[in-house]
Design an enzyme around this catalytic site. Structure first.
Site, PDB file in Angstrom:
ATOM      1  N   LYS A  40     -20.720 -79.859 -35.492  1.00 35.41           N
ATOM      2  CA  LYS A  40     -22.178 -79.824 -35.505  1.00 35.41           C
ATOM      3  C   LYS A  40     -22.612 -80.739 -36.653  1.00 35.41           C
ATOM      4  O   LYS A  40     -22.248 -80.499 -37.807  1.00 35.41           O
ATOM      5  CB  LYS A  40     -22.664 -78.398 -35.747  1.00 35.41           C
ATOM      6  CG  LYS A  40     -24.163 -78.263 -35.842  1.00 35.41           C
ATOM      7  CD  LYS A  40     -24.547 -76.807 -36.123  1.00 35.41           C
ATOM      8  CE  LYS A  40     -26.046 -76.665 -36.218  1.00 35.41           C
ATOM      9  NZ  LYS A  40     -26.436 -75.280 -36.529  1.00 35.41           N
ATOM     10  N   THR A  66     -25.110 -81.147 -38.529  1.00 37.08           N
ATOM     11  CA  THR A  66     -25.824 -80.611 -39.693  1.00 37.08           C
ATOM     12  C   THR A  66     -24.964 -79.680 -40.548  1.00 37.08           C
ATOM     13  O   THR A  66     -25.408 -79.220 -41.596  1.00 37.08           O
ATOM     14  CB  THR A  66     -27.090 -79.855 -39.251  1.00 37.08           C
ATOM     15  OG1 THR A  66     -26.718 -78.805 -38.354  1.00 37.08           O
ATOM     16  CG2 THR A  66     -28.079 -80.795 -38.591  1.00 37.08           C
ATOM     17  N   CYS A  67     -23.744 -79.433 -40.133  1.00 39.82           N
ATOM     18  CA  CYS A  67     -22.831 -78.535 -40.850  1.00 39.82           C
ATOM     19  C   CYS A  67     -22.131 -79.297 -41.979  1.00 39.82           C
ATOM     20  O   CYS A  67     -21.524 -80.347 -41.759  1.00 39.82           O
ATOM     21  CB  CYS A  67     -21.812 -77.988 -39.859  1.00 39.82           C
ATOM     22  SG  CYS A  67     -20.393 -77.154 -40.599  1.00 39.82           S
ATOM     23  N   SER A  68     -22.185 -78.758 -43.187  1.00 39.72           N
ATOM     24  CA  SER A  68     -21.575 -79.438 -44.338  1.00 39.72           C
ATOM     25  C   SER A  68     -20.056 -79.539 -44.208  1.00 39.72           C
ATOM     26  O   SER A  68     -19.466 -80.552 -44.584  1.00 39.72           O
ATOM     27  CB  SER A  68     -21.950 -78.738 -45.641  1.00 39.72           C
ATOM     28  OG  SER A  68     -21.455 -77.410 -45.655  1.00 39.72           O
TER      29      SER A  68
END
Length: 114
Positions: free
Chosen positions: A10, A12-14
């Site tokens: 994903k 937007t996942c760090s």
């Protein structure tokens, strides 16, 4: 290893971004699949879980609000819930051949680059 590397992630996942960075730095070719844009089927998710060698519950994001109703659910029910709601899937998952790693922490990806 010559098997193609695929990361299910994903954007937007760090942890996903950190794992992508490690893959880019490695110089290895890889395919990145945003499983929010290209949803995982139940069969594909089952295949990934098998390659991870983990129980279904181990890739469930238990802190997600939707996970609260799954405490007594069967593996198949959890799997179906993850297909319907990808926020329930731990990420990122990186696959190389018949091996897969849940890259939490991102450095787990290094085991597939040896």
């Amino acid at each position: 290893m010559s098997d193609k590397i695929v990361i299910y992630q994903k954007p937007t996942c760090s942890k996903c971004r950190a794992t992508l960075s490690l893959l880019k730095e490695s110089g290895e070719e890889f395919e990145s699949i945003n499983y929010y844009e290209v949803p995982l089927t139940a069969d594909k998710l089952r295949e990934l879980i098998q390659k991870l060698g983990l129980p279904v519950r181990d890739i469930l994001r238990k802190d997600e609000p939707a996970a609260r109703d799954l405490s007594a659910a069967s593996d198949d029910e959890i799997l179906a819930a993850m297909v319907r709601n990808p926020d329930l899937i731990q990420r990122p998952i990186v696959v190389r051949g018949n091996q897969a790693k849940l890259c939490r922490p991102p450095e787990n990806v290094l085991e597939l680059l040896k």
